[in-house]
Scaffold this motif. Structure first.
Motif, PDB file in Angstrom:
ATOM      1  N   LYS A   1       0.816  -1.210   0.000  1.00 29.70           N
ATOM      2  CA  LYS A   1       0.000   0.000   0.000  1.00 29.70           C
ATOM      3  C   LYS A   1       0.853   1.264   0.000  1.00 29.70           C
ATOM      4  CE  LYS A   1      -3.975  -2.115   2.295  1.00 29.70           C
ATOM      5  NZ  LYS A   1      -4.882  -2.059   3.484  1.00 29.70           N
TER       6      LYS A   1
ATOM      7  N   ARG B   1       3.684   1.665  -1.355  1.00 33.75           N
ATOM      8  CA  ARG B   1       4.571   1.715  -2.511  1.00 33.75           C
ATOM      9  C   ARG B   1       3.742   2.073  -3.746  1.00 33.75           C
ATOM     10  NH1 ARG B   1       7.697  -3.672  -3.731  1.00 33.75           N
ATOM     11  NH2 ARG B   1       5.667  -4.222  -4.609  1.00 33.75           N
ATOM     12  N   LYS B   2       3.925   3.301  -4.218  1.00 35.02           N
ATOM     13  CA  LYS B   2       3.152   3.776  -5.366  1.00 35.02           C
ATOM     14  C   LYS B   2       4.001   3.942  -6.623  1.00 35.02           C
ATOM     15  CE  LYS B   2      -0.463   6.111  -2.734  1.00 35.02           C
ATOM     16  NZ  LYS B   2      -1.242   7.355  -2.551  1.00 35.02           N
ATOM     17  N   LYS B   3       5.297   4.114  -6.467  1.00 35.91           N
ATOM     18  CA  LYS B   3       6.141   4.298  -7.634  1.00 35.91           C
ATOM     19  C   LYS B   3       6.445   2.946  -8.268  1.00 35.91           C
ATOM     20  CE  LYS B   3       8.251   8.525  -5.891  1.00 35.91           C
ATOM     21  NZ  LYS B   3       9.521   9.216  -5.553  1.00 35.91           N
TER      22      LYS B   3
ATOM     23  N   GLY C   1      -1.016   4.257  -7.670  1.00 33.35           N
ATOM     24  CA  GLY C   1       0.098   3.349  -7.430  1.00 33.35           C
ATOM     25  C   GLY C   1       0.115   2.186  -8.392  1.00 33.35           C
TER      26      GLY C   1
ATOM     27  N   ASP D   1       2.836  -1.162 -10.057  1.00 30.50           N
ATOM     28  CA  ASP D   1       4.045  -1.959  -9.863  1.00 30.50           C
ATOM     29  C   ASP D   1       4.859  -2.108 -11.148  1.00 30.50           C
ATOM     30  OD1 ASP D   1       3.477  -2.487  -7.125  1.00 30.50           O
ATOM     31  OD2 ASP D   1       2.014  -3.997  -7.762  1.00 30.50           O
TER      32      ASP D   1
END
Length: 648
Positions: free
Chosen positions: A76, A78-80, A130, A132
């Motif tokens: 959650k 980690r958006k980049k 966000g 992946d």
């Protein structure tokens, strides 16, 4: 390091996590291909590698599984993005995204596809939420970076898919900019079907000790074609190729078919002619909007159409299993284009047929392709639509014509596939606005406009209330028929005019026929007599509208010019003290005859130039006088000049 084809195992034996292996088994993918078996152990170990294999051998899963497994499950906070896949075309980006979503089914990895032709807003919102893994084309990726919506500072895995195609399209400067935006500590994988010198130079510059993995099948040739494809090369005439294609599309056992053309205009021409002949066909090329291109590909995958006419933009990334025939309507530009075109059929172990048409002026190009690939078609057989070997080699029933029978037209067609609203950034540039005739909405008929006539802000008699008109209307004196406007005329004048016979006279006879002097003496009379007004109107009419000359008065009845001139002078002298009426016609201007100048004698001097000389002017000496003066001068000259003799 170059590895040969190895023994096929399962994905679990290669070190793939159970979540990804179960997702692939759900889709029916249980056994890895040679390139996957050789590249996955190295990619999972974090090494840089160069993967080379024929088209249609599963290169996408070779790098996609390793990238998804190294990134892991999404978080959650980690958006980049952590993974980046760069592809040359939009269709390939869509294909790679579908494969990655399939492999990451149980991991829940967030995969975003970005490419041109779509609106920016949905892509920007997905980036804010966000992601992946990002799959995109170089142009849109750099646009999002420039607008500060995309941050590539946390990329740990970079993949260049179809790198040779990106170099052919001129994406090398964009790729170098992307390399500068991502961290140096990363894993870089480069996959391509061919390996030109530019790719080798790029790998030496940006890859860290890469391993070259090459899956081959019994030959060391880089441009080896797919062995499952039966290749046919014919020498055909340009005007007869469409007829051969129409018969080929009626071969027994034919499934989906792709027809490749060299130009966008050729694509439109071939698709239109096949559509007229009754085939379910669609076109894909660069001038189509992104929504139309995706609509055509969806209809082709879903079986609503069975013929797809495209340029080389669809020669890569179109992974459709049921393509049985590929037709090179125009000869490919080089051996690489030929390999990728025929690689659309015979995928995943299936078989297919590739038919190539070579025109007479394309023989030199084809011989080079044939020599590079080591084929046996140096001299293609001359073929026409009525040639017997066309029916035998392609399994076409005898008597087949170039028009599909109505009983065989069972496909729904392109109109059955809905066009998605992608918020396209560019306008559609195809003929007919990019829609077929069945999809064009008829413009609603315009309602009749209610008009009301007004004058001075008030409605006229046609409206609701009448407008009061003045009793006396103004008269334009400068109008052509201003003299015909009815004025206040007495009854006696009307009777006098009707009793006299009507005669047409010239302008010079007006004064003699009409009592001009009496009218101008009486200021109380508003208008002239009717006869005089009619004659004045007749004078102003063009010559073509007047009566013929034969109907005029004879020359004997006309008055002499001297008498008419005297009468006119008398009338003018009588009217000097009276003021003319405002409705009366002004008298014609007096015509003056120019005086004739007659010299007294034909030998008389008409002009004599003036003498400009004066008494003070000196007469110029003649040449003889000047020579005489020069002889009189002494030889030695004056003073102590050089001509003077020396004394002593």
């Amino acid at each position: 390091m170059r590895l040969r084809q190895a023994t096929l195992t399962t994905f679990r034996d290669l070190g793939v996590t159970p979540e990804i292996a179960d997702a692939l088994e759900t889709e029916g993918i249980t056994t890895p291909f040679p390139i996957q078996e050789m590249a996955l152990p190295l990619a999972l170990d974090g090494q840089d590698l160069i993967g080379q294999a024929r088209t249609g051998t599963g290169k996408t899963y070779a790098f996609g599984i390793a990238m998804l497994q190294s990134i892991g499950k999404p978080r959650k906070n980690r958006k980049k993005p952590r993974g980046l896949v760069v592809v040359p075309t939009r269709e390939l980006a869509h294909q790679v995204s579908e494969d990655l979503v399939t492999a990451a089914g149980k991991l829940g990895s967030r995969v975003l596809t970005v490419y041109g032709g779509r609106a920016y807003e949905p892509q920007v919102e997905a980036l804010k939420a966000g992601v992946d893994v990002i799959v995109g084309t170089p142009g849109r990726l750099l646009d999002l970076v420039k607008q500060k919506h995309l941050d590539l500072s946390q990329i740990t895995s970079l993949v260049l898919d179809e790198a040779d195609r990106m170099l052919d399209l001129g994406f090398l400067p964009d790729i170098e900019r992307i390399f500068k935006l991502i961290p140096e500590q990363r894993q870089t994988m480069l996959f391509s079907a061919t390996m030109p010198g530019e790719i080798v130079a790029l790998s030496r510059k940006y890859l860290n000790r890469p391993t070259h993995v090459r899956a081959e099948h019994g030959s060391d040739s880089e441009g080896e074609t797919t062995p499952q494809v039966r290749q046919i090369v014919w020498r055909a005439h340009r005007m007869d190729k469409i007829e051969i294609v129409a018969r080929l599309l009626q071969a027994e056992g034919r499934g989906l078919t792709m027809v490749f053309c060299e130009t966008k205009r050729a694509c439109d021409m071939v698709s239109e002619q096949l559509d007229v002949r009754g085939f379910a066909v669609a076109a894909v090329h660069g001038d189509l909007g992104q929504g139309q291109r995706e609509q055509a590909l969806r209809a082709f995958r879903n079986g609503k159409i069975d013929v797809l006419v495209a340029t080389d933009v669809a020669a890569r990334g179109i992974d459709i299993d049921d393509v049985t025939h590929v037709v090179n309507y125009d000869c490919p530009a080089d051996d690489k284009a030929y390999v990728h075109r025929i690689g659309r059929t015979g995928r995943a172990g299936r078989t297919g047929i590739a038919v190539t048409f070579v025109e007479w002026e394309e023989l030199t190009r084809w011989k080079m392709i044939n020599q590079m690939l080591g084929l046996d078609f140096a001299e293609p057989e001359e073929t026409y639509s009525t040639s017997p070997h066309v029916y035998t080699e392609l399994n076409i029933p005898e008597g087949t014509k170039g028009v599909l029978p109505h009983a065989s037209r069972s496909r729904a067609g392109l109109s059955a596939e809905r066009i998605e609203d992608l918020g396209e950034t560019g306008r559609t540039r195809t003929r007919g606005g990019g829609r077929r005739r069945e999809e064009r909405e008829e413009r609603p008929s315009r309602t009749p406009r209610q008009r009301r006539r007004t004058r001075g802000g008030k409605l006229t008699e046609e409206g609701t209330s009448p407008v009061e008109t003045p009793e006396v209307e103004p008269v334009d004196n400068h109008s052509r028929y201003a003299d015909e406007t009815p004025a206040i005329i007495s009854t006696g004048e009307v009777e006098a005019v009707t009793a006299e016979p009507r005669r047409r006279t010239r302008r010079s006879a007006v004064a003699a026929t009409a009592p001009v002097a009496d009218v101008r003496r009486e200021p109380a009379t508003i208008a002239q007599p009717v006869a005089e007004r009619q004659s004045a109107v007749a004078e102003r009419q063009p010559v073509a509208e007047r009566e013929p000359v034969a109907e005029r008065e004879p020359a004997a009845e006309r008055e002499p010019a001297a008498e008419r001139r005297a009468d006119r002078e008398q009338v003018v002298s009588q009217d000097k003290g009276h003021e003319p009426s405002f409705l009366s016609t002004p008298p014609p201007p007096a015509r003056k005859e120019p005086e004739r100048i007659i010299p007294p004698s034909p030998f008389a001097v008409i002009f004599q130039s003036p003498d400009l000389a004066t008494d003070d002017d000196e007469i110029a000496p003649s040449a003889a006088t000047e020579r005489k003066q020069q002889r009189r001068q002494p030889r030695g000259g004056n003073g102590g000049g050089p001509g003077r003799r020396r004394s002593g």
